[in-house]
Design a protein around this motif. Structure first.
Motif, PDB file in Angstrom:
ATOM      1  N   GLY A 125       0.892  -1.129  -0.104  1.00  0.00           N
ATOM      2  CA  GLY A 125       0.061  -0.090  -0.127  1.00  0.00           C
ATOM      3  C   GLY A 125       0.978   1.175  -0.070  1.00  0.00           C
ATOM      4  N   THR A 126       0.103   2.243   0.380  1.00  0.00           N
ATOM      5  CA  THR A 126       0.745   3.912   0.354  1.00  0.00           C
ATOM      6  C   THR A 126       0.540   4.332   1.698  1.00  0.00           C
ATOM      7  OG1 THR A 126       0.887   3.794  -2.174  1.00  0.00           O
ATOM      8  CG2 THR A 126       0.657   5.863  -0.708  1.00  0.00           C
ATOM      9  N   GLY A 127       1.472   5.223   2.223  1.00  0.00           N
ATOM     10  CA  GLY A 127       1.293   6.110   3.195  1.00  0.00           C
ATOM     11  C   GLY A 127       2.537   5.877   4.420  1.00  0.00           C
ATOM     12  N   SER A 128       2.188   6.561   5.445  1.00  0.00           N
ATOM     13  CA  SER A 128       3.133   6.538   6.495  1.00  0.00           C
ATOM     14  C   SER A 128       3.189   5.051   7.461  1.00  0.00           C
ATOM     15  CB  SER A 128       3.023   7.695   7.518  1.00  0.00           C
ATOM     16  OG  SER A 128       1.676   7.612   8.231  1.00  0.00           O
ATOM     17  N   THR A 129       2.105   4.613   7.362  1.00  0.00           N
ATOM     18  CA  THR A 129       2.168   3.224   8.338  1.00  0.00           C
ATOM     19  C   THR A 129       2.635   2.168   7.442  1.00  0.00           C
ATOM     20  OG1 THR A 129      -0.287   3.864   8.919  1.00  0.00           O
ATOM     21  CG2 THR A 129       0.342   1.630   9.408  1.00  0.00           C
ATOM     22  N   VAL A 130       2.445   2.186   6.144  1.00  0.00           N
ATOM     23  CA  VAL A 130       3.168   1.201   5.049  1.00  0.00           C
ATOM     24  C   VAL A 130       4.669   1.728   5.159  1.00  0.00           C
ATOM     25  CG1 VAL A 130       3.504   0.746   2.635  1.00  0.00           C
ATOM     26  CG2 VAL A 130       1.278   0.870   3.593  1.00  0.00           C
TER      27      VAL A 130
ATOM     28  N   ASP B 213      -2.032  -2.687   3.610  1.00  0.00           N
ATOM     29  CA  ASP B 213      -2.088  -1.143   3.288  1.00  0.00           C
ATOM     30  C   ASP B 213      -2.677  -0.381   4.536  1.00  0.00           C
ATOM     31  OD1 ASP B 213      -2.127   1.200   2.033  1.00  0.00           O
ATOM     32  OD2 ASP B 213      -3.567   0.637   0.476  1.00  0.00           O
ATOM     33  N   GLY B 214      -2.316   0.791   4.830  1.00  0.00           N
ATOM     34  CA  GLY B 214      -2.962   1.617   5.902  1.00  0.00           C
ATOM     35  C   GLY B 214      -4.341   2.114   5.221  1.00  0.00           C
ATOM     36  N   THR B 215      -5.024   2.717   6.528  1.00  0.00           N
ATOM     37  CA  THR B 215      -6.283   3.212   6.230  1.00  0.00           C
ATOM     38  C   THR B 215      -6.501   4.752   6.612  1.00  0.00           C
ATOM     39  OG1 THR B 215      -8.569   2.904   6.190  1.00  0.00           O
ATOM     40  CG2 THR B 215      -7.453   2.210   8.138  1.00  0.00           C
ATOM     41  N   ASP B 216      -7.393   5.491   6.422  1.00  0.00           N
ATOM     42  CA  ASP B 216      -7.638   6.939   7.164  1.00  0.00           C
ATOM     43  C   ASP B 216      -8.760   6.668   8.258  1.00  0.00           C
ATOM     44  OD1 ASP B 216      -5.830   8.645   5.450  1.00  0.00           O
ATOM     45  OD2 ASP B 216      -7.438   8.037   3.807  1.00  0.00           O
ATOM     46  N   GLN B 217      -9.553   5.605   7.831  1.00  0.00           N
ATOM     47  CA  GLN B 217     -10.890   5.225   8.895  1.00  0.00           C
ATOM     48  C   GLN B 217     -11.111   3.913   8.877  1.00  0.00           C
ATOM     49  OE1 GLN B 217     -13.858   8.027   8.737  1.00  0.00           O
ATOM     50  NE2 GLN B 217     -12.915   9.710   7.782  1.00  0.00           N
TER      51      GLN B 217
ATOM     52  N   ILE C  90     -12.259   4.219   4.863  1.00  0.00           N
ATOM     53  CA  ILE C  90     -12.151   5.347   4.019  1.00  0.00           C
ATOM     54  C   ILE C  90     -10.557   5.444   3.857  1.00  0.00           C
ATOM     55  CG2 ILE C  90     -12.163   7.899   3.829  1.00  0.00           C
ATOM     56  CD1 ILE C  90     -14.686   8.198   4.595  1.00  0.00           C
ATOM     57  N   LYS C  91     -10.191   5.378   2.484  1.00  0.00           N
ATOM     58  CA  LYS C  91      -8.691   5.614   2.040  1.00  0.00           C
ATOM     59  C   LYS C  91      -8.538   6.636   1.187  1.00  0.00           C
ATOM     60  CE  LYS C  91      -6.317   2.008   1.342  1.00  0.00           C
ATOM     61  NZ  LYS C  91      -5.323   2.906   1.740  1.00  0.00           N
ATOM     62  N   GLY C  92      -7.392   6.923   0.930  1.00  0.00           N
ATOM     63  CA  GLY C  92      -7.081   8.009  -0.133  1.00  0.00           C
ATOM     64  C   GLY C  92      -6.810   9.258   0.429  1.00  0.00           C
ATOM     65  N   GLY C  93      -6.361   9.560   1.833  1.00  0.00           N
ATOM     66  CA  GLY C  93      -5.834  10.548   2.231  1.00  0.00           C
ATOM     67  C   GLY C  93      -4.576  10.919   1.250  1.00  0.00           C
ATOM     68  N   GLY C  94      -4.060   9.953   0.846  1.00  0.00           N
ATOM     69  CA  GLY C  94      -2.535  10.185   0.236  1.00  0.00           C
ATOM     70  C   GLY C  94      -2.927   9.875  -1.350  1.00  0.00           C
ATOM     71  N   ALA C  95      -4.105   9.902  -1.739  1.00  0.00           N
ATOM     72  CA  ALA C  95      -4.360  10.271  -3.063  1.00  0.00           C
ATOM     73  C   ALA C  95      -4.114   8.928  -3.837  1.00  0.00           C
ATOM     74  CB  ALA C  95      -3.977  11.236  -3.832  1.00  0.00           C
ATOM     75  N   ALA C  96      -3.910   7.779  -3.274  1.00  0.00           N
ATOM     76  CA  ALA C  96      -3.447   6.691  -4.018  1.00  0.00           C
ATOM     77  C   ALA C  96      -4.691   5.607  -3.996  1.00  0.00           C
ATOM     78  CB  ALA C  96      -2.285   5.916  -3.225  1.00  0.00           C
ATOM     79  N   HIS C  97      -6.083   5.973  -3.803  1.00  0.00           N
ATOM     80  CA  HIS C  97      -6.835   5.038  -3.415  1.00  0.00           C
ATOM     81  C   HIS C  97      -7.263   4.268  -4.928  1.00  0.00           C
ATOM     82  CE1 HIS C  97      -8.475   9.140  -4.238  1.00  0.00           C
ATOM     83  NE2 HIS C  97      -9.511   8.256  -5.124  1.00  0.00           N
TER      84      HIS C  97
ATOM     85  N   ARG D 284      -5.431   2.883  -7.329  1.00  0.00           N
ATOM     86  CA  ARG D 284      -4.316   1.691  -7.409  1.00  0.00           C
ATOM     87  C   ARG D 284      -4.604   1.047  -6.114  1.00  0.00           C
ATOM     88  NH1 ARG D 284       0.968   3.099 -10.546  1.00  0.00           N
ATOM     89  NH2 ARG D 284       0.292   4.229 -12.144  1.00  0.00           N
ATOM     90  N   GLU D 285      -4.780   1.545  -4.856  1.00  0.00           N
ATOM     91  CA  GLU D 285      -4.794   0.668  -3.720  1.00  0.00           C
ATOM     92  C   GLU D 285      -6.041  -0.425  -3.737  1.00  0.00           C
ATOM     93  OE1 GLU D 285      -3.024   3.816  -0.585  1.00  0.00           O
ATOM     94  OE2 GLU D 285      -4.941   3.915  -0.814  1.00  0.00           O
ATOM     95  N   LYS D 286      -7.184   0.307  -4.250  1.00  0.00           N
ATOM     96  CA  LYS D 286      -8.315  -0.431  -4.495  1.00  0.00           C
ATOM     97  C   LYS D 286      -8.249  -1.661  -5.387  1.00  0.00           C
ATOM     98  CE  LYS D 286     -12.726   1.212  -3.735  1.00  0.00           C
ATOM     99  NZ  LYS D 286     -13.888   1.912  -4.051  1.00  0.00           N
TER     100      LYS D 286
ATOM    101  N   THR E 130      -5.761   5.681  16.371  1.00  0.00           N
ATOM    102  CA  THR E 130      -6.594   6.947  15.914  1.00  0.00           C
ATOM    103  C   THR E 130      -7.448   6.417  14.621  1.00  0.00           C
ATOM    104  OG1 THR E 130      -4.897   7.789  14.184  1.00  0.00           O
ATOM    105  CG2 THR E 130      -4.842   8.423  16.879  1.00  0.00           C
ATOM    106  N   LYS E 131      -7.227   5.278  14.135  1.00  0.00           N
ATOM    107  CA  LYS E 131      -7.985   5.088  12.909  1.00  0.00           C
ATOM    108  C   LYS E 131      -9.598   4.610  13.076  1.00  0.00           C
ATOM    109  CE  LYS E 131      -4.693   6.926  10.293  1.00  0.00           C
ATOM    110  NZ  LYS E 131      -3.960   6.172   9.372  1.00  0.00           N
ATOM    111  N   PRO E 132      -9.641   3.730  14.126  1.00  0.00           N
ATOM    112  CA  PRO E 132     -11.151   3.072  14.133  1.00  0.00           C
ATOM    113  C   PRO E 132     -11.820   4.141  14.681  1.00  0.00           C
ATOM    114  CG  PRO E 132      -9.307   1.821  15.583  1.00  0.00           C
ATOM    115  CD  PRO E 132      -8.568   3.154  14.957  1.00  0.00           C
TER     116      PRO E 132
HETATM  117  C1  5RP Z   1      -3.292   6.781   0.596  1.00  0.00           C
HETATM  118  C2  5RP Z   1      -4.065   6.058   1.822  1.00  0.00           C
HETATM  119  C3  5RP Z   1      -3.218   5.665   3.057  1.00  0.00           C
HETATM  120  O1  5RP Z   1      -3.183   4.152   3.188  1.00  0.00           O
HETATM  121  C4  5RP Z   1      -4.163   6.329   4.236  1.00  0.00           C
HETATM  122  O2  5RP Z   1      -4.085   7.607   3.866  1.00  0.00           O
HETATM  123  C5  5RP Z   1      -3.459   5.929   5.593  1.00  0.00           C
HETATM  124  O3  5RP Z   1      -2.178   6.621   5.585  1.00  0.00           O
HETATM  125  P1  5RP Z   1      -1.337   6.818   6.682  1.00  0.00           P
HETATM  126  O4  5RP Z   1      -0.779   5.583   6.875  1.00  0.00           O
HETATM  127  O5  5RP Z   1      -0.092   7.765   6.301  1.00  0.00           O
HETATM  128  O6  5RP Z   1      -2.179   7.303   8.071  1.00  0.00           O
HETATM  129  O7  5RP Z   1      -5.105   5.646   1.606  1.00  0.00           O
HETATM  130  O8  5RP Z   1      -4.231   6.853  -0.415  1.00  0.00           O
END
Ligand code: 5RP
Length: 219
Positions: A31-36, A84-88, A96-103, A105-107, A123-125
């Motif tokens: 996936g994409t993001g800081s958790t990844v 992958d990570g998630t926003d919520q 809900i994903k896509g905070g990093g705009a990669a949703h 490809r991620e899906k 903080t995500k749940p």
């Molecule tokens: C990117 C995403 C990320 O997985 C989501 O934004 C979580 O990011 P982070 O791990 O930085 O909190 O959906 O499109």
């Protein structure tokens, strides 16, 4: 420990738990993001013989720097695992994903995987999803799509690697399935960041010093 250090620690332990699921011979979606970005070193340390696809150029670059083998996602038609990570994430497994705009490809990577594992800090749940919902729109006909959907703001960010325009949908989200269906059925909208529970196998949530395991549809 500061709140930010605590969150990073939770991301780290969730990422380690996900890396433990990866075995030699697997095909893996990254996936994409800081958790990844915590997952990739955890994976590299295990020296698994795996083939990977990445959901963003950033993830592909980071993975390659760590000697993780990343292939183009063109001929691979199934993956053993995607992480992958998630926003919520809700208790019943809506994301809900896509905070990093990669949703987009991620899906596509998540739906290709036999198992899709979400990693997150505490903080995500959420009890209920809160908008907006990230969207990717076709540049062609953009004015028409915006007029029909009406509740979209565009982000001041570069286009996606596939040329899509990134925005956020601010319309009703009382029933995520109805909102997902509306967005999916809108011509000009390439993809949205609502991921239904049936796509999610498991969530690994870092909470303090332990990892909470939530299982959903296909596990
Ligand atoms: C990117 C995403 C990320 O997985 C989501 O934004 C979580 O990011 P982070 O791990 O930085 O909190 O959906 O499109």
């Amino acid at each position: 420990m500061t709140a930010s250090n605590q969150r990073d620690r939770e991301k780290q332990i969730a990422a380690e738990a996900a890396a433990d699921l990866v075995e030699d011979g697997m095909t893996v979606g990254l996936g994409t993001g800081s958790t990844v970005s915590f997952l990739l070193p955890s994976l590299a340390r295990r020296h698994r013989a795996i083939r990977c696809v990445a959901t963003s150029p950033r993830t592909a670059d980071l993975a390659r720097q760590l000697n993780i083998d990343v292939e183009p996602f063109t001929t691979i038609d199934r993956l053993d695992l995607a992480i992958d990570g998630t926003d919520q994430i809700t208790p019943d497994g809506w994301l809900i994903k896509g905070g990093g705009a990669a949703h987009t490809r991620e899906k596509l990577v998540a739906i290709t995987a036999d198992r899709f594992v979400v990693i997150a800090d505490s903080t995500k749940p959420v009890e209920l999803l809160r908008g907006p919902v990230p969207v990717e729109l076709l540049a062609f006909g953009l004015g028409s799509t915006l007029r029909r959907l009406n509740d979209i703001t565009l982000r001041e960010v570069p286009s996606s690697p596939d040329g899509g325009v990134i925005g956020d949908y601010h319309g009703p989200l009382v029933n995520p399935r109805e909102t997902a269906s509306l967005l999916s059925n809108t011509p000009g909208l390439i993809e949205h960041g609502l991921f239904p529970p049936e796509m999610v196998t498991m969530a690994l949530i870092g909470r303090g010093d332990r990892v909470e395991v939530m299982t959903y549809s296909s596990e």
